[in-house]
Write a protein that holds these residues in place. Structure first.
Motif, short mmCIF file in Angstrom:
data_model
loop_
_atom_site.label_atom_id
_atom_site.label_comp_id
_atom_site.label_asym_id
_atom_site.label_seq_id
_atom_site.Cartn_x
_atom_site.Cartn_y
_atom_site.Cartn_z
N PHE A 150 0.84 -1.21 0.00
CA PHE A 150 0.00 0.00 0.00
C PHE A 150 0.88 1.26 0.00
O PHE A 150 0.56 2.25 -0.64
CB PHE A 150 -0.94 0.01 1.21
CG PHE A 150 -2.06 -1.01 1.13
CD1 PHE A 150 -2.45 -1.56 -0.09
CD2 PHE A 150 -2.73 -1.43 2.27
CE1 PHE A 150 -3.48 -2.50 -0.17
CE2 PHE A 150 -3.76 -2.36 2.21
CZ PHE A 150 -4.12 -2.90 0.97
N CYS A 201 2.07 1.72 -3.40
CA CYS A 201 0.94 2.16 -4.23
C CYS A 201 0.76 3.67 -4.10
O CYS A 201 0.54 4.37 -5.09
CB CYS A 201 -0.31 1.41 -3.79
SG CYS A 201 -1.79 1.98 -4.59
N ASP A 252 2.34 3.83 -11.50
CA ASP A 252 1.88 2.47 -11.81
C ASP A 252 2.97 1.58 -12.41
O ASP A 252 3.13 0.43 -12.01
CB ASP A 252 0.61 2.49 -12.69
CG ASP A 252 0.76 3.32 -13.94
OD1 ASP A 252 1.89 3.79 -14.21
OD2 ASP A 252 -0.24 3.48 -14.66
N GLN A 295 5.48 0.04 -9.76
CA GLN A 295 5.04 -0.83 -8.67
C GLN A 295 5.82 -2.15 -8.68
O GLN A 295 5.84 -2.86 -9.69
CB GLN A 295 3.55 -1.16 -8.82
CG GLN A 295 2.63 0.03 -8.67
CD GLN A 295 2.70 0.67 -7.30
OE1 GLN A 295 2.77 -0.04 -6.28
NE2 GLN A 295 2.70 1.99 -7.26
N GLY A 340 -0.59 -0.77 -15.57
CA GLY A 340 -1.31 -0.03 -14.52
C GLY A 340 -2.12 -0.90 -13.57
O GLY A 340 -2.60 -0.41 -12.54
N ILE A 372 -1.57 -3.32 -11.41
CA ILE A 372 -1.15 -3.59 -10.02
C ILE A 372 -1.54 -2.43 -9.11
O ILE A 372 -2.14 -2.60 -8.06
CB ILE A 372 0.39 -3.83 -9.95
CG1 ILE A 372 0.77 -5.08 -10.73
CG2 ILE A 372 0.89 -3.91 -8.51
CD1 ILE A 372 0.31 -6.39 -10.12
N LYS A 373 -1.24 -1.22 -9.57
CA LYS A 373 -1.57 -0.05 -8.75
C LYS A 373 -3.09 0.08 -8.62
O LYS A 373 -3.60 0.43 -7.55
CB LYS A 373 -0.96 1.21 -9.37
CG LYS A 373 -1.19 2.44 -8.50
CD LYS A 373 -0.25 3.56 -8.87
CE LYS A 373 -0.68 4.82 -8.13
NZ LYS A 373 0.40 5.53 -7.53
N LEU A 379 -4.23 -2.37 -6.00
CA LEU A 379 -3.81 -1.94 -4.67
C LEU A 379 -4.64 -0.75 -4.18
O LEU A 379 -4.96 -0.65 -2.99
CB LEU A 379 -2.32 -1.57 -4.67
CG LEU A 379 -1.36 -2.76 -4.74
CD1 LEU A 379 0.06 -2.28 -5.06
CD2 LEU A 379 -1.35 -3.54 -3.42
N GLU A 380 -4.98 0.12 -5.11
CA GLU A 380 -5.80 1.28 -4.72
C GLU A 380 -7.18 0.83 -4.24
O GLU A 380 -7.71 1.36 -3.26
CB GLU A 380 -5.92 2.25 -5.90
CG GLU A 380 -4.66 3.10 -6.06
CD GLU A 380 -4.59 3.88 -7.36
OE1 GLU A 380 -5.02 3.34 -8.41
OE2 GLU A 380 -4.10 5.02 -7.33
#
Lengths: 538, 86
Positions: free
Chosen positions: A495, A498, A503, A506, B39, B41-42, B45-46
């Protein structure tokens, strides 16, 4: 005053008269009784050291060592090692210092690559090489044959069959022997193996002039004088410690040499030996700063003698940098460089306040360019390969002219490191060029990822590296050393990433490890992580 | 609740890309490339962080994961099942 002697002599270096041994002997004549060197309880004055160097140099010459001969050196940090540097400088011979923990097969390969003729070591290490029944790498079919080094084999401490004892060799030389002064400025003085972070060690030629200029540059940059007591706490087979011993001996100061580093021993040494200046490996400083979290330790060790500390060899995380600035009440510099160029940039304490994440501005006499993909010089702020023009430049890779040529772009050495320069001329290190992770065509700099991950309270340190991905080519993997493995919460760290990373940045794969693979200089061996975690992936 | 989830998902998608005029709650945002393999993964996670849920590989492979409507339903169910466990 003595700083001026070195400055003048160095100025003369450009016209071809700078040599190491005459400068040292000049100090020995001016301040014979001054302490030249201390090494773990043993000391030598300038007169004593000069006498040892003269006798040893003459004895080596009598023993068949000639100008240009290569001497394999496997010694622990010691006064003998420091003296031998000056002996080689006087003789015009070339030292090939090697890691004392190498296997006989690795030593043999190094001897072959560096054309070693003579060997100086301890009895125990020589025995390890000369005993036929010794263990050797399983990938070799035969035990190494050391007859390739067919010159003088010298043991500095005890008698051993097939080698001459140093004391016996010196016995045949008059106590008032004079320097030979046989070297030329452009003679190679040291063939050093790169520390191996690329996995492909290459012998680097450092000439007398290069070594001299490097010492001079440090004197100028850090204001070193004859009053300084300079600490070397890394192995002398690496160019950093060699420079740290030569700096005081060429400025009339005192060399303080530790055999082995531990944070406690470092603090004790600084405190008891009144160390004023040192260049330390960043991981050493990090460990030492950690020890100073303890109030008792702060009171136990008086380190107020420290005037200036320089962090080198690997990038300091900026949180550690702030911590060090708080804990060490002295000038703190961070330098960026490589064995081939020594110091390229310097970040001092004042600049660190506003440019904490930078590695500083070019050192005096150094010019930095950032080179783009097509060899063009990129504009400020843009990332590219760091190239460096300097008077401290190495003399090339030994017997590998094509490699030397590839490493150069005109007068500029291509470091293989990625960086960018901001509008104020400060350099930012982004990682090794070959460590860049290319995810779907986007360049990802490991340093950017590591910085964010390291900020998290549960993380001690981390290293980002490329992980193969069938869709994107590569994605980010990260090896994480947690502060406390049992309490570590990966979900919280993800997190955090994140929130703080784009992006494409990550990390997809997290590997929780007890420690990161490092070489003896504390330099991260990222290729080991790739080999362990990524190499066998589809 | 489902409306809060829907608005959050839409906000995330809008941050990633300008949504096409014809885009609605049933449009396939994966197929449209609004959330791509870089994009994703983010994005996951968000969602996990905001709603304190865990999205599995099966969830990601499902058809529900492709539209705002489907995703809002999936997240809503996960929140409810977490609530039920409490």
């Amino acid at each position: 005053m003595i700083k001026t002697i070195l400055s003048q002599t160095t100025a003369d270096a450009t016209s071809g008269t700078a040599k190491i041994s005459p400068t040292f002997f000049s100090h020995a004549r001016h301040t014979p009784d001054k302490q030249a060197i201390w090494c773990d309880g043993t000391t030598a004055s300038y007169q004593e050291l000069a006498s040892l160097v003269c006798r040893w140099s003459n004895a080596m010459a009598q023993g068949g060592v000639k100008r240009g001969d290569h001497i394999g050196v496997m010694l622990p940090n010691s006064i003998e090692f420091a003296a031998l540097m000056l002996v080689a400088a006087d003789l015009g011979a070339v030292m090939v210092p090697l890691n004392t923990s190498l296997t006989p097969s690795a030593v043999h390969r190094a001897f072959e690559a560096a054309e070693v003729k003579h060997v100086v070591s301890t009895a125990a290490l020589l025995k390890n090489l000369l005993t036929k029944s010794t263990t050797y790498r399983t990938d070799d079919s035969l035990p190494p044959d050391f007859s390739i080094a067919d010159g003088l084999w010298l043991s500095v401490d005890k008698t051993i069959e097939d080698a001459t004892l140093l004391a016996d060799l010196l016995h045949g030389v008059a106590s008032d022997a004079q320097p030979l002064n046989a070297a030329m400025e452009e003679d190679a003085l040291i063939l050093t193996m790169t520390s191996g972070s690329t996995g492909d060690p290459k012998p680097i030629i450092l000439t007398q002039r290069t070594k001299f200029n490097r010492a001079h540059a440090a004197v100028e940059l850090y204001g070193i004088t004859e009053n300084d007591r300079t600490l070397a706490a890394t192995p002398l087979y690496h160019s950093l410690a060699e420079r740290l011993v030569l700096i005081p001996l060429l400025t009339g100061g005192t060399s303080v040499l530790m055999q082995a580093f531990s944070p406690t021993a470092w603090l004790e040494c600084v405190s008891q030996q009144n160390v004023t200046f040192t260049i330390a490996v960043s991981s050493q400083l990090k460990l030492t700063a950690g020890l100073l979290d303890d109030q008792d330790a702060i009171h136990r060790y008086d380190i107020s003698s420290l005037r200036c500390i320089v962090s080198s060899s690997a990038l300091l995380e900026h949180t550690v940098k702030s911590d060090l600035l708080k804990k060490f009440d002295c000038e703190l510099h961070e330098c960026y460089g490589a064995s081939e160029i020594a110091i390229a940039t310097n970040l001092d304490s004042i600049a660190a306040k506003s440019k904490l994440q930078s590695v500083g501005i070019p050192a005096p006499g150094v010019d930095i360019k950032i080179i783009g993909k097509n060899g063009e010089v990129v504009t400020k702020g843009e990332a590219g390969e760091i190239a460096c023009k300097t008077s401290m430049l190495f003399g090339g890779y030994f017997k590998r002219p094509e490699l030397t040529q590839t490493a150069m772009r005109g007068d500029y050495f291509r470091t293989g490191d990625m960086g960018r320069v901001d509008e104020d001329g400060f350099l930012y290190f982004l990682g090794r060029a070959k460590d860049i992770i290319i995810c779907g065509g986007i360049n990802i700099y490991p340093a950017d990822i590591e910085e964010v991950v390291n900020e998290h309270a549960s993380v001690l340190e981390s290293a980002a590296f490329a992980f193969p991905d069938k869709h994107l080519g590569e994605v980010v993997a990260i090896a994480v050393v947690p502060v406390n493995k049992t309490e570590f919460n990966l979900r919280q760290l993800r997190f955090h990433c994140c929130e703080r990373l784009a992006d494409f940045q990550q990390p997809r794969n997290f590997f929780i490890v007890d420690e990161l693979p490092r070489n003896s200089m504390g330099k991260l061996m990222k290729f080991q992580l790739v080999k362990t975690f990524s190499a066998h992936m589809p | 609740m489902q409306d809060t989830i829907r608005l959050f998902v839409l906000e995330l998608l809008e941050k990633k890309s300008r949504l096409p005029n014809e885009f609605d709650d049933t449009s396939d945002f994966i197929k449209a490339g609004i959330v791509d393999s870089i994009g994703i993964i983010k994005f996951i996670l968000e969602l996990e962080s905001r709603f304190d849920i865990e999205i599995t590989g099966t969830d990601i492979e499902s058809d529900e994961f492709r539209s705002v409507q489907g995703l809002a339903g999936l997240i809503s169910r996960k929140i409810n099942s977490v609530e039920d466990l409490k």
